[in-house]
Design a protein around this motif. Structure first.
Motif, mmCIF file in Angstrom:
data_model
loop_
_atom_site.group_PDB
_atom_site.id
_atom_site.type_symbol
_atom_site.label_atom_id
_atom_site.label_comp_id
_atom_site.label_asym_id
_atom_site.label_seq_id
_atom_site.Cartn_x
_atom_site.Cartn_y
_atom_site.Cartn_z
ATOM 1 N N ASP A 1 11.129 -6.873 -115.371
ATOM 2 C CA ASP A 1 12.167 -7.472 -116.233
ATOM 3 C C ASP A 1 11.573 -8.279 -117.389
ATOM 4 O OD1 ASP A 1 11.625 -9.390 -113.972
ATOM 5 O OD2 ASP A 1 13.035 -10.660 -115.067
ATOM 6 N N TRP A 2 10.263 -8.489 -117.391
ATOM 7 C CA TRP A 2 9.647 -9.162 -118.550
ATOM 8 C C TRP A 2 9.460 -8.187 -119.706
ATOM 9 C CZ3 TRP A 2 5.381 -12.157 -115.352
ATOM 10 C CH2 TRP A 2 6.038 -13.045 -114.489
ATOM 11 N N LEU A 3 9.692 -6.910 -119.438
ATOM 12 C CA LEU A 3 9.797 -5.862 -120.461
ATOM 13 C C LEU A 3 8.670 -5.914 -121.493
ATOM 14 C CD1 LEU A 3 12.519 -4.181 -120.208
ATOM 15 C CD2 LEU A 3 13.123 -5.128 -122.404
ATOM 16 N N ARG B 1 1.699 -17.733 -125.692
ATOM 17 C CA ARG B 1 1.097 -16.405 -125.796
ATOM 18 C C ARG B 1 1.263 -15.702 -124.456
ATOM 19 N NH1 ARG B 1 -4.902 -14.802 -128.213
ATOM 20 N NH2 ARG B 1 -4.442 -12.584 -128.353
ATOM 21 N N GLU B 2 1.619 -14.451 -124.489
ATOM 22 C CA GLU B 2 1.757 -13.616 -123.283
ATOM 23 C C GLU B 2 0.955 -12.359 -123.549
ATOM 24 O OE1 GLU B 2 6.251 -13.426 -122.409
ATOM 25 O OE2 GLU B 2 6.039 -14.259 -124.398
ATOM 26 N N GLU B 3 -0.042 -12.110 -122.725
ATOM 27 C CA GLU B 3 -0.943 -11.001 -123.080
ATOM 28 C C GLU B 3 -1.795 -10.548 -121.900
ATOM 29 O OE1 GLU B 3 -1.275 -8.368 -124.692
ATOM 30 O OE2 GLU B 3 -1.100 -9.416 -126.617
ATOM 31 N N VAL C 1 12.980 -19.505 -123.800
ATOM 32 C CA VAL C 1 13.045 -18.234 -124.531
ATOM 33 C C VAL C 1 11.653 -17.976 -125.100
ATOM 34 C CG1 VAL C 1 14.201 -16.908 -126.330
ATOM 35 C CG2 VAL C 1 15.419 -18.818 -125.227
ATOM 36 N N TRP C 2 10.859 -17.166 -124.399
ATOM 37 C CA TRP C 2 9.503 -16.840 -124.865
ATOM 38 C C TRP C 2 9.605 -15.735 -125.899
ATOM 39 C CZ3 TRP C 2 4.614 -18.395 -122.423
ATOM 40 C CH2 TRP C 2 4.785 -19.370 -121.431
ATOM 41 N N GLU C 3 8.982 -15.947 -127.046
ATOM 42 C CA GLU C 3 9.090 -14.955 -128.116
ATOM 43 C C GLU C 3 8.588 -13.578 -127.677
ATOM 44 O OE1 GLU C 3 7.122 -15.951 -131.790
ATOM 45 O OE2 GLU C 3 7.890 -14.154 -132.788
ATOM 46 N N GLY C 4 7.430 -13.560 -126.997
ATOM 47 C CA GLY C 4 6.831 -12.265 -126.641
ATOM 48 C C GLY C 4 7.718 -11.426 -125.748
ATOM 49 N N ALA C 5 8.267 -12.028 -124.713
ATOM 50 C CA ALA C 5 9.040 -11.260 -123.727
ATOM 51 C C ALA C 5 10.518 -11.138 -124.093
ATOM 52 C CB ALA C 5 8.904 -11.901 -122.347
ATOM 53 N N PHE C 6 11.064 -12.149 -124.749
ATOM 54 C CA PHE C 6 12.523 -12.193 -124.893
ATOM 55 C C PHE C 6 13.011 -12.314 -126.331
ATOM 56 C CE2 PHE C 6 11.179 -14.432 -120.935
ATOM 57 C CZ PHE C 6 11.380 -13.350 -120.096
ATOM 58 N N GLY C 7 12.063 -12.295 -127.291
ATOM 59 C CA GLY C 7 12.456 -12.410 -128.695
ATOM 60 C C GLY C 7 13.472 -11.359 -129.108
ATOM 61 N N ASN D 1 11.925 -15.741 -112.725
ATOM 62 C CA ASN D 1 10.854 -15.482 -111.770
ATOM 63 C C ASN D 1 9.466 -15.920 -112.238
ATOM 64 O OD1 ASN D 1 10.975 -13.544 -113.733
ATOM 65 N ND2 ASN D 1 10.875 -11.768 -112.385
ATOM 66 N N TRP D 2 9.395 -17.072 -112.917
ATOM 67 C CA TRP D 2 8.082 -17.712 -113.119
ATOM 68 C C TRP D 2 8.295 -19.222 -113.020
ATOM 69 C CZ3 TRP D 2 10.932 -15.521 -116.933
ATOM 70 C CH2 TRP D 2 11.216 -16.279 -118.059
ATOM 71 N N SER D 3 7.259 -19.917 -112.518
ATOM 72 C CA SER D 3 7.442 -21.280 -112.015
ATOM 73 C C SER D 3 7.845 -22.308 -113.060
ATOM 74 C CB SER D 3 6.163 -21.754 -111.337
ATOM 75 O OG SER D 3 5.841 -20.853 -110.315
ATOM 76 N N LEU E 1 -5.166 -8.370 -116.162
ATOM 77 C CA LEU E 1 -3.782 -8.542 -115.732
ATOM 78 C C LEU E 1 -2.983 -9.330 -116.767
ATOM 79 C CD1 LEU E 1 -3.585 -11.253 -112.916
ATOM 80 C CD2 LEU E 1 -5.509 -11.019 -114.430
ATOM 81 N N PHE E 2 -1.683 -9.310 -116.586
ATOM 82 C CA PHE E 2 -0.815 -10.042 -117.494
ATOM 83 C C PHE E 2 -0.861 -11.536 -117.168
ATOM 84 C CE2 PHE E 2 3.451 -11.664 -118.699
ATOM 85 C CZ PHE E 2 3.360 -11.437 -120.056
ATOM 86 N N ASN E 3 -0.949 -12.347 -118.205
ATOM 87 C CA ASN E 3 -0.968 -13.798 -118.034
ATOM 88 C C ASN E 3 -0.332 -14.409 -119.281
ATOM 89 O OD1 ASN E 3 -1.532 -16.403 -117.129
ATOM 90 N ND2 ASN E 3 -3.712 -16.295 -117.620
ATOM 91 N N TRP E 4 -0.133 -15.678 -119.267
ATOM 92 C CA TRP E 4 0.488 -16.327 -120.415
ATOM 93 C C TRP E 4 0.038 -17.773 -120.476
ATOM 94 C CZ3 TRP E 4 3.092 -14.522 -116.086
ATOM 95 C CH2 TRP E 4 3.641 -15.483 -115.241
ATOM 96 N N THR E 5 0.326 -18.390 -121.593
ATOM 97 C CA THR E 5 0.064 -19.815 -121.753
ATOM 98 C C THR E 5 1.250 -20.428 -122.481
ATOM 99 O OG1 THR E 5 -1.506 -21.468 -122.558
ATOM 100 C CG2 THR E 5 -1.249 -19.530 -123.926
HETATM 101 C C1 TMO Z 1 7.938 -14.651 -119.588
HETATM 102 N N1 TMO Z 1 6.572 -15.029 -119.152
HETATM 103 C C2 TMO Z 1 6.302 -16.439 -119.468
HETATM 104 C C3 TMO Z 1 6.434 -14.811 -117.707
HETATM 105 O O1 TMO Z 1 5.710 -14.256 -119.825
#
Ligand code: TMO
Length: 315
Positions: free
Chosen positions: A159-161, A113-115, A84-90, A37-39, A202-206
């Motif tokens: 689900d990004w937990l 980075r997800e923050e 596989v993003w380390e922050g969300a799914f590591g 669920n992200w583009s 808000l939550f964002n990432w790069t």
């Molecule tokens: C998993 N994500 C890139 C949406 O933080």
């Protein structure tokens, strides 16, 4: 798939691998690619799927929960995972690696980075940003009727937990975490707040398309350390876990079912070579989120514009 397309596929794969025994090993079963669920992940899945089709494979896409996918890969229900993003799914990925059935198929040439993140104009009302204590000192500026007097933090889909609620408690912050139902909901709220000059965090990432559209910064929490998520002794709060930010220089990996290499050897070989950069990943997201293309069309356009990037992966 008809018999004719099957033999064309077999011939294409034979031409690629240049050896009859390898041909015998290639399965004609579809390679199953999970989408989330992200583009950027959806577009990248179609980019790689279309590369596999170019190689003569059949591909199926299945929309999958982004945490449960690691179990699905392990069991071979889906063939691989491209982001596989380390922050969300590591954590989910490491657990699956330990159980077995999934392999690390290498890193993208990207730093992630997800923050928690804010648009730059917020600095006018919150002196001391991007430090999280400065953010907390002006929590009331982010209050809404449902969260007042506390501030509202808009998190991503559950689900990004991200464990934002645990973090708020461990760092004793005056914020209420509200989870958006979708990534699109995050961007819609950001656009609305920006239009009014209203503070929002808000939550964002790069990499993401957002950085091309809105100047802004990530909030600086106590730096991520190994153990912060499960050992209370790690991090500033000695009694609680999640008292740290997400990794500021996270990895972005590819993963595969451990049967992929034997079943689709040429596709697996290509997967291990596939590597996208931050700029390429941000561009994939932009084609959908700004240009409003369908993911499969965005993928086709990206492939056409970047043959020099991907053709060497299948040579
Ligand atoms: C998993 N994500 C890139 C949406 O933080």
């Amino acid at each position: 798939m008809t018999l004719t397309t099957r033999s064309i596929a077999a011939a294409a794969i034979a031409a690629l691998t240049c050896s009859a025994p390898a041909l015998a090993q290639e399965s004609t079963d579809p390679i199953v690619i999970p989408t989330h669920n992200w583009s950027s992940q959806v577009v990248m899945s179609h980019v790689v799927g279309q590369i596999f089709e170019e190689m003569g494979y059949t591909v199926e896409y299945v929309s999958t929960d982004s945490q449960a996918v690691y179990e699905a890969v392990r069991l071979g229900d889906v063939t691989l995972e491209l982001e596989v993003w380390e922050g969300a799914f590591g954590v989910a990925f490491s657990e699956a690696l330990e159980k077995g059935g999934i392999v690390d198929a290498g890193d993208h040439n990207a730093v992630t980075r997800e923050e928690w993140w804010y648009p730059l104009y917020v600095e006018e009302v919150c002196p001391g940003l991007p430090d999280y204590q400065a953010l907390n000192a002006c929590a009331d500026k982010f209050a809404t009727p449902e969260t007042a007097p506390k501030g509202r933090f808009l998190g991503g889909p559950v689900d990004w937990l991200k464990h934002d609620q645990e973090r708020v408690e461990a760092l004793n912050m005056d914020f209420v975490v509200v989870n958006a139902g979708s990534a699109a909901a995050l961007w819609a709220e950001l656009a609305a707040a920006e239009k009014e000059g209203r503070p929002i965090v808000l939550f964002n990432w790069t990499p993401n398309f957002i950085e091309a559209l809105y100047p802004g910064k990530f909030v600086e929490f106590p730096p991520y350390e190994e153990g912060c998520k499960d050992d209370p002794a790690v991090g500033p709060n000695k009694e609680m876990t999640y008292d740290c930010g997400n990794p500021a220089n996270g990895y972005l990996k590819k993963a595969a079912w451990d049967g992929m290499e034997e079943k689709w050897p040429a596709a697996y070989a290509a997967l291990t070579k596939i590597s996208f950069t931050n700029a390429q990943i941000a561009e994939m997201a932009k084609l959908v989120d700004i240009d409003e293309m369908e993911p499969e069309d965005a993928a086709a356009e990206w492939l056409e514009a970047n043959e020099d990037v991907w053709k060497p992966w299948i040579e």
